[in-house]
Design a protein around this motif. Structure first.
Motif, PDB file in Angstrom:
ATOM      1  N   HIS A  64       1.002  -1.045  -0.134  1.00 40.54           N
ATOM      2  CA  HIS A  64       0.233  -0.075  -0.111  1.00 40.54           C
ATOM      3  C   HIS A  64       1.008   1.287   0.039  1.00 40.54           C
ATOM      4  CE1 HIS A  64      -3.787  -2.195   1.258  1.00 40.54           C
ATOM      5  NE2 HIS A  64      -2.771  -3.042   1.576  1.00 40.54           N
ATOM      6  N   PRO A  65       0.556   2.270  -0.957  1.00 36.67           N
ATOM      7  CA  PRO A  65       1.507   3.414  -0.918  1.00 36.67           C
ATOM      8  C   PRO A  65       1.164   4.032   0.284  1.00 36.67           C
ATOM      9  CG  PRO A  65      -0.578   3.755  -2.274  1.00 36.67           C
ATOM     10  CD  PRO A  65      -0.352   2.334  -1.806  1.00 36.67           C
ATOM     11  N   LEU A  66       2.169   4.745   0.944  1.00 36.00           N
ATOM     12  CA  LEU A  66       2.430   5.709   1.897  1.00 36.00           C
ATOM     13  C   LEU A  66       2.524   6.960   1.730  1.00 36.00           C
ATOM     14  CD1 LEU A  66       4.736   3.839   4.553  1.00 36.00           C
ATOM     15  CD2 LEU A  66       2.227   4.009   4.706  1.00 36.00           C
ATOM     16  N   LEU A  67       1.564   7.946   1.917  1.00 38.51           N
ATOM     17  CA  LEU A  67       1.508   9.265   1.970  1.00 38.51           C
ATOM     18  C   LEU A  67       2.889  10.022   2.465  1.00 38.51           C
ATOM     19  CD1 LEU A  67      -0.234  11.695   0.786  1.00 38.51           C
ATOM     20  CD2 LEU A  67      -0.932  11.902   3.045  1.00 38.51           C
ATOM     21  N   ALA A  76       4.061   0.245   2.153  1.00 42.22           N
ATOM     22  CA  ALA A  76       4.080  -0.381   3.377  1.00 42.22           C
ATOM     23  C   ALA A  76       3.171  -1.925   3.059  1.00 42.22           C
ATOM     24  CB  ALA A  76       3.682   0.175   4.394  1.00 42.22           C
TER      25      ALA A  76
ATOM     26  N   ALA B 553      -5.338  13.332   1.025  1.00 40.49           N
ATOM     27  CA  ALA B 553      -4.530  14.422   0.615  1.00 40.49           C
ATOM     28  C   ALA B 553      -3.478  13.985  -0.303  1.00 40.49           C
ATOM     29  CB  ALA B 553      -3.828  15.159   1.927  1.00 40.49           C
ATOM     30  N   GLY B 556      -3.352  10.434  -1.880  1.00 41.38           N
ATOM     31  CA  GLY B 556      -3.329   9.353  -0.927  1.00 41.38           C
ATOM     32  C   GLY B 556      -4.014   9.735   0.406  1.00 41.38           C
ATOM     33  N   VAL B 557      -3.773   8.877   1.153  1.00 43.16           N
ATOM     34  CA  VAL B 557      -4.766   8.725   2.534  1.00 43.16           C
ATOM     35  C   VAL B 557      -3.743   8.650   3.746  1.00 43.16           C
ATOM     36  CG1 VAL B 557      -7.020   8.087   1.616  1.00 43.16           C
ATOM     37  CG2 VAL B 557      -5.484   6.170   2.724  1.00 43.16           C
ATOM     38  N   ALA B 558      -4.216   9.018   4.596  1.00 45.81           N
ATOM     39  CA  ALA B 558      -3.175   9.178   5.951  1.00 45.81           C
ATOM     40  C   ALA B 558      -4.035   9.355   7.193  1.00 45.81           C
ATOM     41  CB  ALA B 558      -2.157  10.157   5.973  1.00 45.81           C
ATOM     42  N   VAL B 668      -1.874   2.353   6.045  1.00 45.13           N
ATOM     43  CA  VAL B 668      -1.726   3.749   5.758  1.00 45.13           C
ATOM     44  C   VAL B 668      -0.710   4.491   6.894  1.00 45.13           C
ATOM     45  CG1 VAL B 668      -4.132   4.164   4.903  1.00 45.13           C
ATOM     46  CG2 VAL B 668      -3.837   4.615   7.375  1.00 45.13           C
ATOM     47  N   ALA B 669      -0.118   5.639   6.329  1.00 41.65           N
ATOM     48  CA  ALA B 669       0.741   6.198   7.282  1.00 41.65           C
ATOM     49  C   ALA B 669       0.129   6.993   8.389  1.00 41.65           C
ATOM     50  CB  ALA B 669       1.527   7.265   6.584  1.00 41.65           C
TER      51      ALA B 669
END
Lengths: 166, 812
Positions: A64-67, A76, B553, B556-558, B668-669
């Motif tokens: 999954h892409p991490l912002l 991640a 944002a 992407g998402v966080a 997600v981060a």
């Protein structure tokens, strides 16, 4: 069965048992002198990593892409319930590359409890290499080089700035 | 031996740490209030440590403990300790503690110096009895301890080492048999007999004999303790558990608790997932019911009477209805079960959390030897006051805080507190006051480190910050003293006067701030010139699962921890302005810094979107009393999360606190609010020294401000000008990368400005965009003829075309 035949059979069984014991012992001794590695490829070059340093091998579609991730971190992935960052192996080596679709596998490595994944192209079958055949590398984040010119990764030197190494 | 060491190390490490801390606390207590019984428990500690270390082959620790024991003998019978004894023991205690985390486990780096320090305080009279030959402490209870330690050592040694432990155990048992009376003497004799059997080698009977001896010693301990009057109370900080407590307690490796807690966290996330599936199923059941109603209505509209319907159709409908009802029931049960599981999981989480709560006392007491040692080294007099040791907090929080606390204390001693002479001259008492206080405030803990030294110098911090390029001279000048002092927490900031061999060991206050931030806490400092400094660390009581706000944002998402978000704002264009170059939004009359979240985290996605009404969604985030509004594309919802650290490979992304797995399986981060707030509030020049500079010329204040805000939000540095003359002067004096100008202006209009810029050899390369309400073809032609690189009518500015054109024209 005659007494002679029974004695022959017992002798044969004893011989076979002794051979089996010797074989098992030989295998044990051999095992102590080899390193088991998992080979993989990136941009046509061959690499490997020792299986004892591998936590898991996963499908990169689960990344999954991490912002706001730094360059070289493609996202991640969940490795046995724990999210871990995934590095683009091409970036680690300072090579140019395409997107994540070119790197379908993720090898999750264990650097003394610090888990992280490296996205790679192709993962092969595990190989046993005699310890005596392994040579130190010229440079790069590697532990050894195999006789067929495979660079074996040193996970503790991957994706970490020199000053951050402990 | 290596295997044995590896197996017992966690327990040995934990026990040894407790022992040396108790030893350090006790020796200082002994110094301040000498009493005949006070040294006994300390000698017992040193002796036990010596025995255990010897049995594990840790000879450095063994020798250090042995030498400490020799020094402690000097205080027997209420005699005071000789000069330097306390320092030498403290140094040894620290050395042993440090050796626990050394690369070579148990190796004391400066062993010879430590031993020499301890040896130096011993008397040197000829013929003086060697204290090492004497029993470790007077009295039966001390001999019981010796017996226990020696028998313990027998279990983990062999060969000659084992024989000598057995011999010492027998000697102790023999002394006890002679010293005790009645039942206790009888038990001691039994132990002695068993140990004698062990002396014979034990052979295959060794385990059985050891078990028997252990059981006899347990009984002997109880009887002897009942017969002997208790010595003075143990020193502050020394472990003082009753045997009943010990029986009811289990020592657990903290990492196992962490693992259990992590598993429970995953359980909670799993429960959330099941709840979500339950809700999905309920919706499916509802959709099925509605579909059936539709079919029913269709049949009615087709005019098919009930009795005219094919039986198979009726049966089919009935079965679907029944299965739909089953589905609804299952979904409801699933949800109820998940709710019950949530309650149990929460209870389990609370129990585990409780197990991890430890009093702050040990961490506070560990500061005493450091302060004592450092003060002696610096020739300063300091009284250390500790308060709030009874406050309990998460062991992980406490572990993370030990380093920062020690650093603050060392910092205060080294830089803040003056030498006695200087204090006298300043009219202060020679002995400085250093206090460390822990206070519980709801679900947070506040740690305050206060000294009455010289305080911090805002001037020096400003100068150092400018010198290191952290702020510009102008910004430094604008900072008030309170703000300037906070510069001390910025990375890379130190002054030549402030670095010494003591506290300048490569760890700065920025590391303190970072450690506190990692815990989700905040740090602040206040200083009163000449009267001292106060550092305040405000941290959560526990590290636990939290609730996150999921936002979209930058493509992407966080997640952002919900407790850092004051509220969600809808920001219209008219709500934005600028204050000292920083884009701000008006919140309750305050001007709060405003920044797109995507830009702050360095995401490369599309710019923040506006709603149909032209408003932008922003999160008002608060950290350490400072607020910033972060523009996002959308708020997607709230959910319980467990934040997992991402390790060293993500350490360069300081705005990322970790990652969490959402209930739909996405990773997600989780963003770090305090870092986001810092990054968004950095002075413009410090944040992006290479930002493009754009001169905006317009005689209308409203238009000028709107264009300025638009460009600043996009990350450009804007130099506003009221007319062409001022714009030209700004471009020549300050330099710029692009000019955005109105056409009709007093003194020098936009066309004239363009011609002058293009005629200037130094500025001819600067692109010019004319923005005007004149949109006739001839006006556009006149602009382009004057040399303008772009021409926009004002309504196009609102549609975002200005930004596109600016980005297009600026050099890459």
């Amino acid at each position: 069965m005659s007494a002679r035949a029974a004695a022959e059979a017992a002798r044969a069984e004893a011989i076979l048992r002794e051979r089996a014991r010797e074989l098992a012992q030989a295998r044990e001794e051999e095992r102590a002198e080899v390193r088991v590695i998992l080979p993989f490829e990136v941009l046509g070059d061959r690499y490997a990593v020792e299986v004892t340093r591998i936590h898991q091998v996963l499908d990169a579609r689960r990344v999954h892409p991490l912002l706001g991730a730094p360059r070289g971190v493609v996202g991640a992935i969940v490795a046995r319930t724990r999210p871990v960052p995934v590095l683009d192996f091409r970036h680690v080596l300072g090579l140019e590359g395409g997107g994540l679709s070119d790197l379908p596998r993720v090898i999750v490595l264990d650097d003394e409890g610090d888990l992280f994944g490296v996205a790679v192209e192709r993962v092969g079958r595990r190989l046993e290499i005699p310890l005596s055949d392994l040579r130190p590398p010229e440079s790069g984040p590697f532990a050894w080089v195999t006789p067929d010119r495979r660079a074996v990764l040193d996970p503790s030197r991957l994706g970490v700035a020199e000053r951050d190494r402990s | 031996m290596a295997d044995l060491l590896e197996r017992v190390w966690p327990v040995f490490e934990a026990e040894t740490r407790e022992q040396v801390q108790a030893l350090a606390a006790g020796i200082m207590e002994l110094e301040s209030a000498p009493s005949p019984g006070a040294v006994v428990p300390l000698r017992r500690i040193a002796h036990t440590l010596k025995g255990t270390a010897a049995s594990l082959g840790l000879h450095d620790i063994e020798k250090a403990a042995h030498a400490v024991e020799d020094v402690l003998v000097l205080a027997d019978g209420g005699r005071g300790l000789p000069a330097g004894a306390v320092e030498a023991v403290l140094r040894a205690a620290r050395a042993v503690e440090e050796s626990l985390t050394a690369a070579a486990q148990g190796r004391i780096a400066d062993r010879d110096e430590v031993l020499a320090g301890l040896g130096a305080v011993l008397p040197r009279e000829a013929g003086a009895p060697d204290p090492r030959g004497r029993p470790p402490a007077a009295g039966p209870s001390a001999d019981v301890e010796v017996l226990t330690a020696e028998l313990g050592a027998v279990c983990t040694s062999d060969g000659e080492a084992r024989s000598s432990h057995v011999a010492r155990a027998r000697e102790a048992a023999s002394r006890l048999a002679a010293a005790l009376r009645g039942r206790a003497a009888e038990l001691a004799s039994r132990v002695e007999a068993t140990v004698r059997e062990l002396e014979g080698g034990g052979g295959d009977d060794l385990p059985r004999l050891l078990a028997r001896a252990a059981a006899e010693v347990v009984e002997l301990r109880e009887v002897a303790a009942a017969a002997e009057p208790r010595p003075a109370s143990p020193p502050e900080g020394a472990p003082a558990r009753s045997s009943r407590d010990e029986e009811r307690s289990v020592r657990v490796d903290a990492t196992r608790l962490d693992t259990a807690a992590a598993d429970v966290d995953q359980l909670v996330v799993g429960v959330s997932r099941r709840e979500r599936r339950g809700r999905d199923l309920e919706r499916t059941a509802q959709a099925l019911r509605e579909a059936l109603l539709l079919v029913q209505r269709g049949l009615d509209e087709a005019g098919i009477a009930d009795d005219a319907r094919p039986r198979a159709l009726d049966e089919g409908l009935e079965r679907i209805r029944a299965r739909g009802a089953d589905l609804g029931r299952t979904a409801r049960e699933l949800r109820r079960e998940a709710e019950r599981e949530r309650i149990f999981a929460q209870s389990l989480r609370d129990t585990l959390q409780g197990l991890r709560m430890v009093p702050a006392e040990a961490a506070l007491q560990s500061l005493r030897p450091a302060v004592r040692e450092l003060a002696a080294q610096l020739g300063k007099k300091v009284s250390l006051r500790l308060a709030g040791g009874e406050v309990r907090l998460d062991r992980r929080v406490l572990d993370e805080l030990k380093g920062p606390l020690l650093h603050l204390v060392r910092n205060a001693l080294d830089h803040g507190i003056e030498a006695p002479g200087a204090r006298r001259a300043a009219g202060k008492p020679e002995e400085a006051l250093l206090s460390v206080r822990v206070e519980s405030r709801g679900d947070r803990v506040v740690l305050t480190v206060r000294d009455d030294g010289a305080g911090l110098s805002p001037e020096r911090l400003r100068a150092s910050a400018v010198q290191r390029g952290i702020v510009t001279a102008g910004e430094a000048a604008r900072l008030g003293d309170a703000e300037a002092i906070r510069l001390a927490f910025r990375a890379g900031l130190s002054t030549a006067q402030e670095i010494t061999a003591l506290s300048g060991r490569g760890v700065g206050l920025d590391v303190v701030a970072e450690a506190v931030r990692r815990l989700g806490g905040r740090v602040d400092v206040a200083s009163d010139r000449g009267r001292g400094a106060t550092f305040v660390l405000d941290v959560p009581l526990t590290i636990a699962g939290t609730t996150g706000l999921l936002v979209r944002a930058g493509g992407g998402v966080a997640l952002l921890p919900a407790d850092a978000i004051e509220r969600v704002l809808l920001v219209g264009a008219g709500d934005l302005g600028t204050v000292a170059g920083q884009v701000t939004v008006s919140v309750d009359g305050d001007q709060v810094p405003y920044a797109p979240l995507a830009r702050v985290v360095g995401a490369s996605g599309p710019p923040t979107t506006r709603s149909e009404t032209g408003a932008t969604v922003a999160l008002l985030v608060s950290s350490a009393g400072r607020r910033v509004a972060f523009a996002v594309d959308e708020v997607l919802g709230e959910q319980a999360i467990v934040v997992s650290a991402l390790g060293r490979r993500m350490s360069s992304a300081q705005h990322v606190a970790g990652a969490a797995v959402l209930d739909d399986g996405r990773v997600v981060a989780v963003l770090q609010p305090s870092h986001l707030v810092d990054a968004a509030r950095l002075p413009a020049d410090a944040k992006a020294p290479a930002r493009h500079r754009i001169v905006v010329a317009d005689d209308s204040l409203g238009t000028r401000s709107a264009v300025k805000a638009l460009l600043e939000i996009a990350g450009f540095l804007v130099l506003p000008a009221e007319d062409g003359e001022e714009a030209l002067a700004l471009a020549r004096e300050s330099g710029c990368d692009l000019v955005v100008s109105d056409v009709q202006m007093p003194r020098l209009d936009g066309l004239g400005l363009t011609r002058r810029l293009k005629a200037d050899p130094k500025l001819s390369h600067v692109p010019v965009i004319l923005v005007t309400s004149l949109d006739a073809p001839e006006d556009r032609a006149a602009g382009l003829e004057a040399g303008a690189d772009g021409y926009l009518v004002k309504r196009e500015v609102q549609r975002g075309k200005l930004l596109d054109l600016v980005r297009q024209l600026l050099p890459a």
